[in-house]
Design a protein around this motif. Structure first.
Motif, PDB file in Angstrom:
ATOM      1  N   LYS A  26      10.570   5.517  -3.791  1.00 33.17           N
ATOM      2  CA  LYS A  26       9.840   6.738  -3.459  1.00 33.17           C
ATOM      3  C   LYS A  26       8.350   6.417  -3.461  1.00 33.17           C
ATOM      4  O   LYS A  26       7.771   6.062  -4.493  1.00 33.17           O
ATOM      5  CB  LYS A  26      10.147   7.836  -4.476  1.00 33.17           C
ATOM      6  N   ARG A  28       4.211   7.208  -2.454  1.00 37.06           N
ATOM      7  CA  ARG A  28       3.191   8.243  -2.304  1.00 37.06           C
ATOM      8  C   ARG A  28       1.928   7.582  -1.754  1.00 37.06           C
ATOM      9  O   ARG A  28       1.504   6.524  -2.237  1.00 37.06           O
ATOM     10  CB  ARG A  28       2.883   8.891  -3.657  1.00 37.06           C
ATOM     11  N   ARG A  29       1.338   8.204  -0.726  1.00 39.55           N
ATOM     12  CA  ARG A  29       0.171   7.593  -0.087  1.00 39.55           C
ATOM     13  C   ARG A  29      -1.033   7.625  -1.017  1.00 39.55           C
ATOM     14  O   ARG A  29      -1.341   8.647  -1.638  1.00 39.55           O
ATOM     15  CB  ARG A  29      -0.157   8.307   1.220  1.00 39.55           C
ATOM     16  N   GLN A  30      -1.729   6.484  -1.094  1.00 38.70           N
ATOM     17  CA  GLN A  30      -2.974   6.362  -1.849  1.00 38.70           C
ATOM     18  C   GLN A  30      -3.976   5.614  -0.988  1.00 38.70           C
ATOM     19  O   GLN A  30      -3.963   4.394  -0.925  1.00 38.70           O
ATOM     20  CB  GLN A  30      -2.752   5.615  -3.170  1.00 38.70           C
ATOM     21  N   TYR A  34       0.518   2.710   0.082  1.00 41.86           N
ATOM     22  CA  TYR A  34       1.529   3.575  -0.517  1.00 41.86           C
ATOM     23  C   TYR A  34       1.865   3.014  -1.893  1.00 41.86           C
ATOM     24  O   TYR A  34       1.958   1.784  -2.060  1.00 41.86           O
ATOM     25  CB  TYR A  34       2.790   3.622   0.352  1.00 41.86           C
TER      26      TYR A  34
END
Length: 643
Positions: A26, A28-30, A34
């Protein structure tokens, strides 16, 4: 393996790593990456990152790093072939047919790679034997201690024609295979092959996976024909693709990802083996080309790792030529987020000198002091020749525009044109005492430049107005463009030329450089000239009305003033006049404006030179020519015969 490099690169280009990895982790864009929890270790805080732009994943908790193929191998325990087949089906690619010849070639490359690895170990051992004493002393003198030799696998080849050959043949190698690998030379006269590297310090050259593909050798004999010698092109080694030190540089880059932005060091391209080693010892990811200019393939490889690698070449003529070749090759490839920076050696010292004499902190500081690509480009063209004549100044302008025009990305090309134009204007900016005169010539004494400085454009605002012999700052409540048009009366002749150019951009296209440099013979028209120039650079078609564009730029009022004062009897403004004759007449009038401006600029240059009989005669000739042209303009001689 039946998958060649082209097939694998195409496969990886079709799939985004975040999509492949995202099926398992899973994410999450940073920013540009990701982040997610590591699939390899148990953790509560994300330390696993995926970068689509660079095409890799990196796990800080486990230290694992790779591409989408290795990710499937690690997480699903697939073989390389199984992982490729799975991804090919996902990408909609047909697997290449089994080619017996290709399979044999791959097997041969694998065998050659085994011999290269064995040769590397032999060179390393020779460095520590009695025959390597001179080489050891040299490395110590260069500030490279023994504790670092193994890290870079540095070795030594004794001064013996068959020492390596005898060792490898005893291990089962065939002379022909060793010739193909590049470690032996086969004489043209049909004699027995012999060692390519003799009496040299050996630097193994690896590919991006860390596999040895060739060698570089530094001669111990100061009278040797070649100080440095690289292996030849082989089935393993292609000079235009491989970068020395790339495998180690990638490891440093990945390790530095956890550092703060201020602590991160740039990706650097230097010239020699020892410079690469010096940078990497200072924790700077560095690589070098194989004795040639950077190729397009090498640039692409660099951009996959860093958006703006730093080019640090020697300060001598050879280093400057290398930098210039890199500029020319990179220009067509530049894109937003894909460029180079330049670091110039301080005091003529290369990175190896700096590390040895001043330490790692000084080296990192020097390599962090960089200039953008556009600055390096401008300085190269600026320093090509003295800029002491109008022709040479115009030549600089043309070279800058031509260089920017080679950039394939249209938005970036326009941004470069704007930036280079501003630098050009600033280069020739100079202050002149006294207010600008209204009516004293059509070049304004500076070819459309107010007070001989930068053009009166939306960027610089013009610097205010003249009242009672003093300059006053611009009115903050009035936009600079409108202010420039309102102050003073526009010359009717200049207004007519400007109006025709705006209504017929096709006429102006052949004079685009002059329109930006000279304007229309009246400094108050410079904003209109500047906007017309930008439109021509944007490839607007012939006879495309510019009024809507000018209105959006806040130039409706100045344009209305131009229409009001333009000499209505100008034949090229009459819609009933023959179009071909109108265009030719307008061109003749505008060329007169250009000639006046250039002549006045030349006169201004003569005033600052030593007075001689020849210069006085030239000055008189220029003044006479300006007077003739101004009389023709005032008496409407340009179009009397046309009516």
């Amino acid at each position: 393996m039946r998958f060649d490099d082209r097939f694998l690169e195409e496969l990886k280009s079709r799939l985004r790593p975040s999509d492949v990895v995202g099926k398992t982790v899973k994410l999450r864009r940073q920013g540009r990456e990701y982040a997610g929890l590591s699939p390899f270790t148990k953790e509560k805080s994300p330390s696993f990152f995926v970068n689509d732009e660079k095409g890799f994943y990196h796990c800080f908790s486990s230290g694992k790093h790779g591409d989408i193929i290795s990710f499937l191998q690690e997480t699903e325990r697939l073989t390389f072939a199984e992982a490729v087949e799975r991804l090919a089906a996902e990408a909609g690619m047909s697997l290449p047919a089994v080619d017996p010849h290709a399979a044999r070639e791959e097997q041969k490359r694998s065998s050659l790679g085994d011999w290269m690895e064995l040769a590397t170990a032999w060179f390393e051992a020779e460095l520590r034997r009695p025959g390597g004493q001179t080489a050891r002393a040299y490395l110590e003198k260069r500030g490279l201690p023994e504790t670092e030799w193994s890290r870079f696998r540095i070795g030594f080849s004794p001064n013996n024609r068959t020492a390596l050959k005898d060792y490898l043949i005893a291990k089962g190698a065939k002379p022909g295979d060793l010739v193909d690998a590049g470690v032996l030379i086969s004489p043209e006269d049909g004699g027995q092959p012999y060692d390519r590297f003799r009496d040299r310090i050996i630097f193994p050259i690896t590919d991006s996976r860390g596999k040895v593909v060739s060698f570089g050798g530094r001669a111990m004999d100061p009278n040797a024909r070649a100080k440095y010698l690289n292996g030849p092109e082989t089935g393993l080694f292609h000079k235009g693709r491989v970068l020395y030190g790339l495998f180690e540089a990638r490891k440093i880059l990945h390790a530095n990802q956890s550092a703060t932005p201020n602590e991160r060091t740039p990706m650097v391209v230097v010239e020699g083996y020892m410079d690469v080693i010096a940078c990497q010892r200072a924790n700077v990811p560095a690589v070098a080309a194989m004795g040639t200019a950077l190729t397009e393939e090498q640039m692409e490889a660099l951009w996959r790792l860093h958006p703006e690698p730093t080019l640090c070449f020697d300060g001598d003529k050879a280093g400057q030529r290398a930098a210039h070749r890199a500029i020319d090759r990179a220009l067509p490839l530049l894109k937003p987020g894909r460029s180079f920076r330049f670091s110039m050696p301080v005091g003529g010292k290369d990175p190896d000198d700096v590390l040895r004499e001043q330490g790692a902190d000084a080296l990192r500081g020097q390599l962090s002091d960089t200039k953008p690509f556009v600055v390096a480009l401008f300085e190269r063209e600026r320093d090509l020749e003295p800029l002491d004549t109008p022709e040479r100044k115009a030549g600089l302008r043309q070279r800058l525009r031509a260089a920017a025009g080679t950039i394939a990305d249209k938005d970036l090309a326009q941004a470069y044109k704007d930036d280079l134009r501003e630098r050009y204007d600033a280069l020739f900016q100079r202050a002149r005492p006294g207010p600008p005169q209204d009516g004293g010539g059509y070049g304004g004494g500076g070819g459309g430049f107010r007070d001989g400085g930068r053009p009166f454009t939306p960027r610089n605002g013009g610097g205010g107005t003249w009242r009672n012999g003093k300059r006053e700052p611009p009115d903050p409540g009035l936009r600079p463009i409108a202010k420039a048009q309102i102050v003073g009366r526009i010359k009717p002749f200049s207004a007519a030329i400007a109006l025709a150019a705006i209504d017929h951009p096709g006429w102006a296209r052949a004079y685009d450089e002059a329109i930006e440099r000279v304007g229309f013979g009246d400094p108050r028209l410079q904003p209109l000239a500047h906007e017309l120039f930008l439109a021509l650079c944007d490839d607007h078609g012939d006879d495309v009305p510019l009024r809507e564009r000018l209105s959006r730029k806040g130039l409706s009022e100045p344009l209305a003033e131009v229409e009001r004062v333009a000499q209505s009897d100008a034949p090229f403004l009459d819609a009933r006049y023959d179009p071909a004759k109108a265009r030719a007449l307008w061109a003749a009038c505008y060329e007169a404006v250009i000639e006046i401006a250039d002549s006045e600029r030349a006169l201004d240059g003569m005033r600052r030179e030593d007075v001689t009989a020849a210069s006085l005669a030239a000055t008189r000739d220029l003044r006479d020519r300006i007077a003739v042209l101004q009389r023709q303009i005032s008496n409407l001689e340009f179009w009397r015969g046309a009516q």
